[in-house]
Design a protein around this motif. Structure first.
Motif, PDB file in Angstrom:
ATOM      1  N   ALA A 129      11.286  93.123  50.490  1.00 33.01           N
ATOM      2  CA  ALA A 129      11.307  92.674  51.887  1.00 33.01           C
ATOM      3  C   ALA A 129      10.829  91.240  52.010  1.00 33.01           C
ATOM      4  CB  ALA A 129      10.436  93.600  52.748  1.00 33.01           C
ATOM      5  N   GLU A 130       9.863  90.845  51.175  1.00 33.87           N
ATOM      6  CA  GLU A 130       9.349  89.476  51.209  1.00 33.87           C
ATOM      7  C   GLU A 130      10.387  88.492  50.665  1.00 33.87           C
ATOM      8  OE1 GLU A 130       4.822  91.159  50.437  1.00 33.87           O
ATOM      9  OE2 GLU A 130       5.915  90.133  48.832  1.00 33.87           O
ATOM     10  N   ALA A 133      13.087  88.106  53.425  1.00 35.03           N
ATOM     11  CA  ALA A 133      12.631  87.403  54.615  1.00 35.03           C
ATOM     12  C   ALA A 133      12.425  85.917  54.360  1.00 35.03           C
ATOM     13  CB  ALA A 133      11.336  88.024  55.132  1.00 35.03           C
ATOM     14  N   ASP A 221       6.657  93.666  61.832  1.00 36.64           N
ATOM     15  CA  ASP A 221       7.177  92.776  60.792  1.00 36.64           C
ATOM     16  C   ASP A 221       7.558  91.459  61.457  1.00 36.64           C
ATOM     17  OD1 ASP A 221       6.824  94.796  59.005  1.00 36.64           O
ATOM     18  OD2 ASP A 221       8.946  95.182  58.638  1.00 36.64           O
ATOM     19  N   ARG A 222       6.919  90.365  61.022  1.00 38.02           N
ATOM     20  CA  ARG A 222       7.164  89.056  61.640  1.00 38.02           C
ATOM     21  C   ARG A 222       7.619  88.062  60.580  1.00 38.02           C
ATOM     22  NH1 ARG A 222       2.311  87.950  63.567  1.00 38.02           N
ATOM     23  NH2 ARG A 222       1.639  86.589  61.874  1.00 38.02           N
ATOM     24  N   THR A 223       8.732  87.418  60.840  1.00 41.72           N
ATOM     25  CA  THR A 223       9.196  86.303  60.016  1.00 41.72           C
ATOM     26  C   THR A 223       9.106  85.046  60.865  1.00 41.72           C
ATOM     27  OG1 THR A 223      10.731  87.766  58.844  1.00 41.72           O
ATOM     28  CG2 THR A 223      11.050  85.394  58.586  1.00 41.72           C
ATOM     29  N   TYR A 225       9.179  80.698  61.327  1.00 39.56           N
ATOM     30  CA  TYR A 225      10.003  79.590  60.867  1.00 39.56           C
ATOM     31  C   TYR A 225       9.419  78.242  61.294  1.00 39.56           C
ATOM     32  CZ  TYR A 225      13.452  83.375  60.523  1.00 39.56           C
ATOM     33  OH  TYR A 225      14.101  84.547  60.236  1.00 39.56           O
ATOM     34  N   PRO A 231      12.220  79.619  56.794  1.00 41.56           N
ATOM     35  CA  PRO A 231      11.235  80.696  56.933  1.00 41.56           C
ATOM     36  C   PRO A 231      10.023  80.411  56.040  1.00 41.56           C
ATOM     37  CG  PRO A 231      13.053  81.408  55.542  1.00 41.56           C
ATOM     38  CD  PRO A 231      13.426  80.060  56.058  1.00 41.56           C
ATOM     39  N   PHE A 234       6.070  85.669  56.159  1.00 40.68           N
ATOM     40  CA  PHE A 234       6.452  87.046  56.461  1.00 40.68           C
ATOM     41  C   PHE A 234       5.181  87.866  56.491  1.00 40.68           C
ATOM     42  CE2 PHE A 234       7.509  91.397  55.014  1.00 40.68           C
ATOM     43  CZ  PHE A 234       8.316  91.763  56.082  1.00 40.68           C
ATOM     44  N   ARG A 236       3.490  91.613  57.587  1.00 40.35           N
ATOM     45  CA  ARG A 236       3.610  93.010  58.018  1.00 40.35           C
ATOM     46  C   ARG A 236       2.221  93.467  58.438  1.00 40.35           C
ATOM     47  NH1 ARG A 236       7.135  97.152  54.724  1.00 40.35           N
ATOM     48  NH2 ARG A 236       8.660  96.088  56.058  1.00 40.35           N
TER      49      ARG A 236
END
Length: 254
Positions: A129-130, A133, A221-223, A225, A231, A234, A236
């Motif tokens: 996931a990292e 993202a 879950d936040r991405t 920028y 990005p 990331f 969680r």
């Protein structure tokens, strides 16, 4: 609460599970849940230490450790010569989903004192996931910081933040506010996309946050920028659903 009601409430069959950790920790988690769901209402008095030990079939030392932790959590008041009483619940915290704000900034805006306990930090191989993202390439590492976030001494959230190493080359620099470190480097994000999910906390999360295993929580879950669109973060986070409300404003398109 009369003696029979107290005996039924604190019966070890209701809270103790073989192999699930020390008795004082299980009793603390059970009492926390009983306070949260109203079985121990605000203003009610806990049974005296000797009686509670008898009802729960544990030593007075076990009771003392569990109750002392409740006091540290801000859930009860211990009054010398009087006993232990359930305190009013903490006010719910509203956090806007349309504003990029760190946990530290949110607590300051609410007039609360925030603290962070570092659980892990350093350079690590990224999780899938990292990688997705942050748009990482094969073999790249991430700077990761995992923290327990508390306000006025009460555990509020677990957050695991991951960033490219060139954005955060020294994870040990993060003590309280990640965004303060990023601002000092001129690399603070300007926008973010967040996804909110309902989850049940894991045994590890329950132990760290002093909650009952399987307690309902909110996962964010936040991405985030940079203005350039890159990005750079990331995160969680697992947030207590009994305290947190996440709100957003909706507008009708004209």
């Amino acid at each position: 609460m009369d003696g029979s009601d107290a005996a039924a409430l604190f019966d070890p069959a209701n809270w103790y599970r073989e192999g699930q950790g020390p008795r004082y920790r299980q009793l603390h988690a059970y009492l926390t849940e009983a306070i949260r769901d109203g079985r121990l209402p605000v203003g009610s008095q806990l049974p005296p230490e000797r009686d509670l030990a008898e009802f729960a079939d544990v030593s007075r030392v076990t009771v003392r450790r569990a109750v002392s932790q409740l006091a540290m959590d801000g859930l009860i008041d211990q009054r010398r010569g009087s006993g232990s009483y359930v305190r009013p619940g903490a006010p719910r915290l509203e956090q806007s989903l349309s504003r990029l704000m760190s946990f530290t900034e949110l607590m300051q805006a609410r007039g609360m004192s925030s603290t962070s306990r570092i659980l892990a930090r350093g350079l690590f191989a990224p999780l899938p996931a990292e990688t997705m993202a942050l748009g990482l390439g094969t073999g790249e590492m991430v700077a990761r910081v995992e923290r327990l976030r508390s306000a006025d001494g009460v555990p509020m959230a677990l957050e695991r933040s991951c960033l490219p190493p060139d954005v955060l080359p020294d994870p040990d620099a993060v003590e309280v506010s990640l965004y303060a470190v990023l601002r000092a480097r001129g690399l603070a994000p300007t926008r973010a996309i967040q996804r909110v999910s309902a989850v049940n906390i894991t045994p590890r999360e329950a132990e760290i946050m002093a909650l009952a295993e399987g307690t309902a929580a909110l996962q964010i879950d936040r991405t985030a920028y940079l203005a350039s669109g890159r990005p750079v973060e990331f995160t969680r986070g697992v947030y207590r659903s009994d305290i947190y409300d996440f709100v957003t404003e909706l507008r009708l398109d004209s």
